[in-house]
Design a protein around this motif. Structure first.
Motif, PDB file in Angstrom:
ATOM      1  N   ASP A  24       2.536   4.375   3.532  1.00 58.48           N
ATOM      2  CA  ASP A  24       2.439   3.405   4.563  1.00 58.48           C
ATOM      3  C   ASP A  24       1.342   2.248   3.474  1.00 58.48           C
ATOM      4  O   ASP A  24      -0.297   1.839   3.763  1.00 58.48           O
ATOM      5  N   CYS A  25       1.989   2.596   2.020  1.00 56.26           N
ATOM      6  CA  CYS A  25       1.307   2.063   1.079  1.00 56.26           C
ATOM      7  C   CYS A  25       1.687   0.424   0.271  1.00 56.26           C
ATOM      8  O   CYS A  25       1.027   0.768  -1.029  1.00 56.26           O
ATOM      9  N   ILE A  26       2.756   0.590   0.545  1.00 57.98           N
ATOM     10  CA  ILE A  26       3.558  -0.679   0.229  1.00 57.98           C
ATOM     11  C   ILE A  26       2.970  -1.779   0.963  1.00 57.98           C
ATOM     12  O   ILE A  26       2.912  -2.656   2.281  1.00 57.98           O
ATOM     13  N   TYR A  27       1.588  -2.767   0.763  1.00 57.52           N
ATOM     14  CA  TYR A  27       1.310  -3.969   0.260  1.00 57.52           C
ATOM     15  C   TYR A  27       2.052  -4.868   0.494  1.00 57.52           C
ATOM     16  O   TYR A  27       2.545  -5.165  -0.567  1.00 57.52           O
ATOM     17  N   GLU A  28       1.738  -6.073   1.352  1.00 57.66           N
ATOM     18  CA  GLU A  28       2.727  -7.673   0.778  1.00 57.66           C
ATOM     19  C   GLU A  28       1.953  -8.313   0.441  1.00 57.66           C
ATOM     20  O   GLU A  28       0.614  -8.795   1.109  1.00 57.66           O
ATOM     21  N   GLY A  29       2.564  -9.110  -0.895  1.00 55.77           N
ATOM     22  CA  GLY A  29       1.727 -10.547  -1.539  1.00 55.77           C
ATOM     23  C   GLY A  29       2.031 -11.715  -0.900  1.00 55.77           C
ATOM     24  O   GLY A  29       3.275 -11.729  -0.211  1.00 55.77           O
ATOM     25  N   GLU A  30       1.701 -12.628  -1.467  1.00 55.74           N
ATOM     26  CA  GLU A  30       2.398 -13.596  -1.064  1.00 55.74           C
ATOM     27  C   GLU A  30       4.034 -13.799  -1.784  1.00 55.74           C
ATOM     28  O   GLU A  30       4.814 -14.301  -0.930  1.00 55.74           O
ATOM     29  N   ARG A  31       4.225 -13.362  -3.005  1.00 50.15           N
ATOM     30  CA  ARG A  31       5.843 -13.538  -3.562  1.00 50.15           C
ATOM     31  C   ARG A  31       6.176 -11.810  -3.864  1.00 50.15           C
ATOM     32  O   ARG A  31       7.097 -12.129  -4.221  1.00 50.15           O
ATOM     33  N   MET A  32       5.083 -10.877  -4.107  1.00 46.80           N
ATOM     34  CA  MET A  32       6.462  -9.649  -4.105  1.00 46.80           C
ATOM     35  C   MET A  32       5.009  -9.035  -3.355  1.00 46.80           C
ATOM     36  O   MET A  32       3.629  -8.807  -2.369  1.00 46.80           O
ATOM     37  N   LEU A  33       5.511  -7.393  -3.640  1.00 47.95           N
ATOM     38  CA  LEU A  33       4.849  -6.017  -2.811  1.00 47.95           C
ATOM     39  C   LEU A  33       4.687  -5.241  -3.572  1.00 47.95           C
ATOM     40  O   LEU A  33       5.083  -5.036  -5.137  1.00 47.95           O
ATOM     41  N   TYR A  34       3.155  -4.767  -3.493  1.00 46.32           N
ATOM     42  CA  TYR A  34       2.876  -4.042  -4.546  1.00 46.32           C
ATOM     43  C   TYR A  34       2.360  -2.466  -3.184  1.00 46.32           C
ATOM     44  O   TYR A  34       1.694  -2.238  -2.524  1.00 46.32           O
ATOM     45  N   ILE A  35       2.227  -1.542  -4.538  1.00 44.60           N
ATOM     46  CA  ILE A  35       2.260  -0.742  -4.333  1.00 44.60           C
ATOM     47  C   ILE A  35       0.934  -0.127  -4.934  1.00 44.60           C
ATOM     48  O   ILE A  35       0.797   0.008  -5.816  1.00 44.60           O
ATOM     49  N   LYS A  90       0.045  -9.210   5.260  1.00 43.09           N
ATOM     50  CA  LYS A  90      -0.117  -9.594   4.560  1.00 43.09           C
ATOM     51  C   LYS A  90      -0.887 -10.127   4.014  1.00 43.09           C
ATOM     52  O   LYS A  90      -1.663 -10.736   4.841  1.00 43.09           O
ATOM     53  N   ILE A  91      -0.932  -9.673   2.902  1.00 42.05           N
ATOM     54  CA  ILE A  91      -2.477 -10.125   1.993  1.00 42.05           C
ATOM     55  C   ILE A  91      -2.025 -11.827   0.930  1.00 42.05           C
ATOM     56  O   ILE A  91      -0.792 -12.106  -0.042  1.00 42.05           O
ATOM     57  N   PRO A  92      -3.154 -12.690   1.641  1.00 44.96           N
ATOM     58  CA  PRO A  92      -2.659 -14.065   0.976  1.00 44.96           C
ATOM     59  C   PRO A  92      -2.776 -14.064  -0.482  1.00 44.96           C
ATOM     60  O   PRO A  92      -3.853 -14.827  -0.516  1.00 44.96           O
ATOM     61  N   LYS A  93      -2.396 -13.003  -1.571  1.00 43.32           N
ATOM     62  CA  LYS A  93      -2.594 -13.769  -2.777  1.00 43.32           C
ATOM     63  C   LYS A  93      -2.063 -13.193  -3.441  1.00 43.32           C
ATOM     64  O   LYS A  93      -0.857 -11.617  -3.177  1.00 43.32           O
TER      65      LYS A  93
END
Length: 108
Positions: A24-35, A90-93
């Motif tokens: 569970d290390c893939i986070y969602e930003g506004e426009r893309m995902l981040y590991i 979702k992280i709003p940035k």
């Protein structure tokens, strides 16, 4: 070492990688995902399921997307290590590199 999500993910956000990630290390930003580089266990489960081939092992990121390593790391600078993307939602940035890009993905 860690995996990195690069430009092909911008404005696509398919999330197949999120479903496949065992930690569970893939986070969602506004426009893309981040590991998250500290939470990733380098298992590689995310890479083959990405439909846009946006995920690369850190040493294998194509030259034109090398700055995405820093974008993935810096995205978590003020978040620290939340201990799982499902906890944060979702992280709003987005990283400034991604936020500055023109619209991409399907239909753009």
């Amino acid at each position: 070492m860690t995996y990195v999500i690069a430009e092909p993910c911008v404005d696509v956000l398919d999330r197949a990688c999120v479903e496949e990630c065992p930690v569970d290390c893939i986070y969602e930003g506004e426009r893309m995902l981040y590991i998250h580089p500290d939470e990733c266990v380098d298992c590689g489960a995310c890479e083959p399921v990405c439909p846009v081939e946006a995920i690369f092992y850190e040493d294998d990121v194509p030259e034109q997307w090398k700055e995405y390593y820093r974008a993935n790391v810096d995205f978590f600078e003020d978040l620290g290590s939340p201990g799982g993307a499902s906890r944060t939602g979702k992280i709003p940035k987005d990283h400034p590199l991604i936020a500055a890009l023109p619209p991409m993905g399907e239909g753009h």
